[in-house]
Structures are given as C-alpha cells and as structure tokens.
Design an enzyme around this catalytic site. Structure first.
Site, PDB file in Angstrom:
ATOM      1  N   GLN A  79       2.738   8.103  -4.947  1.00  0.00           N
ATOM      2  CA  GLN A  79       3.712   7.208  -4.336  1.00  0.00           C
ATOM      3  C   GLN A  79       3.647   5.830  -4.985  1.00  0.00           C
ATOM      4  OE1 GLN A  79       2.576   7.430  -0.219  1.00  0.00           O
ATOM      5  NE2 GLN A  79       3.701   9.318   0.137  1.00  0.00           N
TER       6      GLN A  79
ATOM      7  N   ARG B 100       0.835  -1.204   0.000  1.00  0.00           N
ATOM      8  CA  ARG B 100       0.000   0.000   0.000  1.00  0.00           C
ATOM      9  C   ARG B 100       0.866   1.249   0.000  1.00  0.00           C
ATOM     10  NH1 ARG B 100      -1.163   3.835   3.266  1.00  0.00           N
ATOM     11  NH2 ARG B 100      -0.002   2.910   5.010  1.00  0.00           N
ATOM     12  N   ALA B 101       0.419   2.248  -0.745  1.00  0.00           N
ATOM     13  CA  ALA B 101       1.006   3.583  -0.662  1.00  0.00           C
ATOM     14  C   ALA B 101      -0.129   4.566  -0.440  1.00  0.00           C
ATOM     15  CB  ALA B 101       1.779   3.935  -1.930  1.00  0.00           C
ATOM     16  N   SER B 102       0.178   5.676   0.214  1.00  0.00           N
ATOM     17  CA  SER B 102      -0.882   6.580   0.641  1.00  0.00           C
ATOM     18  C   SER B 102      -1.529   7.348  -0.497  1.00  0.00           C
ATOM     19  CB  SER B 102      -0.337   7.571   1.677  1.00  0.00           C
ATOM     20  OG  SER B 102       0.078   6.890   2.842  1.00  0.00           O
ATOM     21  N   THR B 103      -0.761   7.745  -1.498  1.00  0.00           N
ATOM     22  CA  THR B 103      -1.309   8.569  -2.574  1.00  0.00           C
ATOM     23  C   THR B 103      -0.931   7.995  -3.928  1.00  0.00           C
ATOM     24  OG1 THR B 103       0.616  10.020  -2.816  1.00  0.00           O
ATOM     25  CG2 THR B 103      -0.965  10.589  -1.086  1.00  0.00           C
TER      26      THR B 103
END
Length: 220
Positions: free
Chosen positions: A14, A8-11
């Site tokens: 990323q 997972r990446a926040s945005t």
C-alpha cells in the site's frame, strides 16, 4: 509551533504517501507549513511504530501531529491506545485529523483559552470514539478474512499466499553477506516480517546442517 505530518499504510503493497497531497493542501489553506514528514508501512493495530515515536521524540510542546484519518494513528486495542494517548499527552502534542473537523482549530491555535479547552475535551472524546470504531473495523475484517479462509480450506480452494522464491533467495544471500535489514528492505521491497522469516529459515537450516555434521562423526 510545528506541524508534523504522519502517514501510515498497513502493508508494503500500500502507498503510505497517498495522503501527502491532502495534508499539504490542508496546511497551505491555513498559511502553515509542514516542518517534517514521517512515513511508514506498519499495521495500525501494533503500538511498535518507529516513525510515529520518532515524531513524538522530535516534537516540542504545542506541536501538531497531523494525520489524514484517525485510523492512520490507531487501530489499537484499548490498552495500547491508552498508552499512546499518554505518550502524546506527555509530549503535549495536539492531534489534528482531516476527518475530525472539530480538531482543525487546534492547527492554528487561534481560539481563546476557554474555547481551546472545550475543543480539547470534545476532541479527546471523539478521538476515543473513532479509535474504538477503527479497532472494531480491524477486528471485523480479520474475523471475516479468517471465516473466508476456513470455508475455502473446507472446500479445498485455499492455497495460501504464493511465496516469491527468487526474492527470498536474494534476501537470504544479502543476509549472508551481512547487509542490514533496512538496506535489504529498500533493495527488495520486502517487509521486515518477511526478512525475519527468511532469516529464521536460514538459522534453522544452519542448525540442521550442524546437527547432521555432528551426527556424521563416528564415535571412537
């Protein structure tokens, strides 16, 4: 037992795939393979994460949920973390994190029953601690960001994020053509929140246009 890797990446800016090499190396060293990869760009502070819950739906009892760091799984509030833990427990999935060495033995299931139960208890405690630290880090960064923006506004320096007008016009056209949000996101690289804002703006514009049109009709 299957190993299911979650990244997972926040945005959207990323790279959620960044941890793929480290996770692949971890299982290779233990003679394992990753049965499925689950990748998404979503905030760790939100419980609503489609790929994470798809992983849990796909999982069988005893499967491993493999992550690079605990904060990839949770930056949740205490209540939401308890909900996620309950779902993981219901599915009987074992969480293994590269930044939590005490969890590594759970990837192979080689420990005897007593040792396995001991490690499960230790890991449960450490997961809670690391999840709490991740949430505090998230809250601290948000607070510092808000303070910085407040100072910049007070000094007349804060301009906010510059809108990508050309991209958003394209999104509006795609919405008008009936394209799905997923297809629009894949085509433009925009997040669902951005698509939602453009869609909302379009609906408001339509409402205003209808209101003007109705208002222009003379009364008999």
């Amino acid at each position: 037992m299957h190993v299911r890797a979650y990244m997972r990446a926040s945005t959207e800016d990323q790279d959620a795939e960044r941890a793929r090499g480290a996770l692949a190396a971890f299982v290779h060293e233990r003679g394992l393979t990753i049965a499925a990869w689950y990748v998404e760009n979503a905030s760790g502070s939100q419980l609503a994460r489609p790929e994470l819950f798809r992983l849990l739906r796909d999982a069988h009892p005893g499967d491993v949920l493999l992550i690079e760091q605990v904060d990839r799984l949770s930056r949740l509030t205490a209540d939401d973390w308890e909900r996620l833990k309950a779902e993981i427990a219901t599915r009987q999935v074992r969480v293994v994190a590269l930044d939590l060495p005490t969890s590594w033995s759970m990837a192979t299931g080689e420990a005897n029953a007593f040792t396995a139960r001991m490690f499960e208890a230790v890991n449960a405690m450490l997961l809670d601690m690391l999840a709490a630290v991740a949430r505090k880090d998230y809250d601290d960064r948000r607070r510092r960001q808000a303070e910085g923006q407040a100072r910049a506004k007070a000094e007349g320096r804060y301009k906010g994020r510059i809108e990508d007008v050309a991209r958003n016009d394209g999104i509006a056209r795609m919405l008008g053509a009936g394209m799905s949000w997923s297809a629009i996101g894949a085509t433009t690289g925009a997040s669902r929140s951005t698509i939602a804002k453009v869609a909302k703006r379009g609906r408001l514009a339509e409402q205003v246009a209808v209101g003007v049109e109705i208002g222009s009709i003379p009364f008999a």
